[in-house]
Design a protein around this motif. Structure first.
Motif, PDB file in Angstrom:
ATOM      1  N   PRO A 164       4.062  40.328 -60.469  1.00 31.90           N
ATOM      2  CA  PRO A 164       4.836  41.249 -61.276  1.00 31.90           C
ATOM      3  C   PRO A 164       5.505  42.068 -60.269  1.00 31.90           C
ATOM      4  CG  PRO A 164       2.198  41.462 -60.998  1.00 31.90           C
ATOM      5  CD  PRO A 164       2.661  40.144 -60.520  1.00 31.90           C
ATOM      6  N   ASN A 165       5.085  42.113 -58.963  1.00 31.41           N
ATOM      7  CA  ASN A 165       5.919  43.263 -58.248  1.00 31.41           C
ATOM      8  C   ASN A 165       6.926  42.741 -57.156  1.00 31.41           C
ATOM      9  OD1 ASN A 165       4.205  45.002 -58.863  1.00 31.41           O
ATOM     10  ND2 ASN A 165       2.756  44.812 -57.259  1.00 31.41           N
ATOM     11  N   SER A 166       7.394  41.401 -57.620  1.00 32.33           N
ATOM     12  CA  SER A 166       8.372  40.714 -56.902  1.00 32.33           C
ATOM     13  C   SER A 166       9.844  41.646 -57.149  1.00 32.33           C
ATOM     14  CB  SER A 166       8.757  39.460 -57.414  1.00 32.33           C
ATOM     15  OG  SER A 166       9.924  38.980 -56.926  1.00 32.33           O
ATOM     16  N   GLY A 167      10.362  41.835 -55.864  1.00 34.49           N
ATOM     17  CA  GLY A 167      11.716  42.622 -55.816  1.00 34.49           C
ATOM     18  C   GLY A 167      11.558  44.166 -56.068  1.00 34.49           C
ATOM     19  N   LEU A 168      10.222  44.634 -55.881  1.00 34.85           N
ATOM     20  CA  LEU A 168      10.217  46.082 -56.310  1.00 34.85           C
ATOM     21  C   LEU A 168      10.001  46.651 -54.792  1.00 34.85           C
ATOM     22  CD1 LEU A 168       7.837  46.282 -59.534  1.00 34.85           C
ATOM     23  CD2 LEU A 168      10.620  46.211 -59.307  1.00 34.85           C
ATOM     24  N   ASP A 169      10.162  48.093 -54.913  1.00 34.44           N
ATOM     25  CA  ASP A 169       9.920  48.892 -53.341  1.00 34.44           C
ATOM     26  C   ASP A 169       8.420  49.283 -53.638  1.00 34.44           C
ATOM     27  OD1 ASP A 169       9.528  51.820 -54.539  1.00 34.44           O
ATOM     28  OD2 ASP A 169      11.264  51.045 -55.601  1.00 34.44           O
ATOM     29  N   PRO A 170       7.918  49.707 -52.531  1.00 36.31           N
ATOM     30  CA  PRO A 170       6.488  49.646 -52.333  1.00 36.31           C
ATOM     31  C   PRO A 170       5.948  50.825 -53.581  1.00 36.31           C
ATOM     32  CG  PRO A 170       7.308  49.686 -50.271  1.00 36.31           C
ATOM     33  CD  PRO A 170       8.454  49.613 -51.266  1.00 36.31           C
ATOM     34  N   VAL A 171       6.832  51.958 -53.712  1.00 37.90           N
ATOM     35  CA  VAL A 171       6.244  52.884 -54.619  1.00 37.90           C
ATOM     36  C   VAL A 171       6.183  52.520 -56.015  1.00 37.90           C
ATOM     37  CG1 VAL A 171       6.576  55.244 -55.411  1.00 37.90           C
ATOM     38  CG2 VAL A 171       7.082  54.948 -53.011  1.00 37.90           C
ATOM     39  N   SER A 173       5.781  49.446 -56.750  1.00 43.82           N
ATOM     40  CA  SER A 173       5.006  48.396 -57.149  1.00 43.82           C
ATOM     41  C   SER A 173       3.470  48.848 -57.112  1.00 43.82           C
ATOM     42  CB  SER A 173       4.823  47.387 -55.710  1.00 43.82           C
ATOM     43  OG  SER A 173       6.042  46.730 -55.495  1.00 43.82           O
ATOM     44  N   ILE A 174       3.231  49.935 -56.659  1.00 48.72           N
ATOM     45  CA  ILE A 174       1.764  50.452 -56.677  1.00 48.72           C
ATOM     46  C   ILE A 174       1.907  51.233 -58.282  1.00 48.72           C
ATOM     47  CG2 ILE A 174       0.259  52.810 -56.322  1.00 48.72           C
ATOM     48  CD1 ILE A 174       1.496  52.209 -53.161  1.00 48.72           C
ATOM     49  N   LEU A 175       2.983  51.640 -58.747  1.00 45.25           N
ATOM     50  CA  LEU A 175       2.904  52.058 -60.216  1.00 45.25           C
ATOM     51  C   LEU A 175       2.648  51.083 -60.980  1.00 45.25           C
ATOM     52  CD1 LEU A 175       6.002  54.625 -60.030  1.00 45.25           C
ATOM     53  CD2 LEU A 175       3.571  55.138 -60.179  1.00 45.25           C
ATOM     54  N   ILE A 176       3.410  49.818 -60.645  1.00 50.29           N
ATOM     55  CA  ILE A 176       3.128  48.602 -61.568  1.00 50.29           C
ATOM     56  C   ILE A 176       1.535  48.225 -61.612  1.00 50.29           C
ATOM     57  CG2 ILE A 176       3.729  46.244 -62.169  1.00 50.29           C
ATOM     58  CD1 ILE A 176       5.797  48.160 -62.977  1.00 50.29           C
ATOM     59  N   ASP A 177       1.047  48.178 -60.237  1.00 50.66           N
ATOM     60  CA  ASP A 177      -0.184  47.766 -60.247  1.00 50.66           C
ATOM     61  C   ASP A 177      -1.255  48.529 -60.955  1.00 50.66           C
ATOM     62  OD1 ASP A 177       0.135  45.740 -58.327  1.00 50.66           O
ATOM     63  OD2 ASP A 177      -0.001  46.751 -56.606  1.00 50.66           O
TER      64      ASP A 177
END
Length: 250
Positions: A164-171, A173-177
């Motif tokens: 689900p975090n593929s291609g996303l920036d770290p910040v 990605s954390i929001l999606i997590d």
């Protein structure tokens, strides 16, 4: 709960999954990690019924998938939400129509009821007011949040997330997590996340399985994944100079 009982899967003569036996727990973020080609995507697709195993079986709350009738499998599909790696939104549909799609497919709700559910899901993923936007107008993080909203629209019991975090920036990605973790707890879903992202492992890894060469190599949680003496898992987690420095300071 999803139980995987001694699953083996072949493609031709190649054994991609080798006697996988494990549980995926309800109300938990169950993470599957491993190198590319290790078998974790094949495992997810086998659990979802997209592949049939040559050996073993998958059961959903003690219901063996292979023993279900066609009608029972259709009913089960209604209980499954799927977040694909690239979001897999329909480009020709706006956000509202994308989220409404599973409601049209699997429910008999009236349009007013469906719109109400769409509004709830958009609010839940913090995209209130984005109804009429098209996927081409959305950022990568927004597309992932729309994909999550669509996945939970029909109120599934099981949520499958492929990178689900593929291609996303770290910040982002954390929001999606955090969003995936929150909705898992809120709706007591059995969530399975395939990921390469070690931030995800440490943020939401409540139950983690490590797949190596098609085998279940290690199982634990985010509390002990950094403390393991499993050589192959350590080589996977601490593969960079930065992570090796972190290991030295643990």
């Amino acid at each position: 709960m999803i139980k995987v009982s001694h699953i083996s899967k072949y493609f031709g003569e190649r054994k991609v999954l080798n006697d996988i036996d494990t549980l995926f727990l309800p109300g938990k973020c169950n993470l599957t990690i491993g190198k590319s080609g290790s078998g974790k995507t094949v495992l997810l697709r086998t659990i979802a019924g997209l592949y049939q195993p040559e050996e073993g079986f998958v059961s959903y709350d003690d219901r063996i998938f292979a023993n279900m009738t066609r009608e029972q499998k259709v009913e089960l599909r209604k209980d499954i939400g799927f977040i694909f790696q690239e979001g897999a939104l329909f480009d020709s549909m706006n956000v509202e129509e994308n989220i409404m799609f599973p409601l049209r497919m699997f429910t008999r709700k009236r349009r007013k009821e469906m719109l109400s559910r769409v509004e709830y899901c958009l609010d839940r993923v913090n995209l209130k007011g984005a109804n009429k936007m098209f996927p081409s107008e959305l950022s990568g993080g927004m597309r992932k949040r729309v994909a999550i909203a669509r996945a939970i629209a029909a109120q599934p019991k099981y949520l499958f997330c492929d990178e689900p975090n593929s291609g996303l920036d770290p910040v982002t990605s954390i929001l999606i997590d955090k969003l995936i973790l929150d909705i898992t707890h809120e709706f007591n879903m059995t969530t399975i996340v395939n990921t390469h992202d070690m931030n995800s492992v440490m943020e939401i890894g409540e139950n983690i399985i490590f797949i190596n060469e098609g085998k279940l190599w290690w199982q634990g949680d985010r509390e002990n994944v950094l403390q393991t003496d499993n050589k192959e898992l350590n080589n996977f987690i601490f593969c960079s100079a930065l992570t090796r420095k972190i290991k030295e300071n643990i």
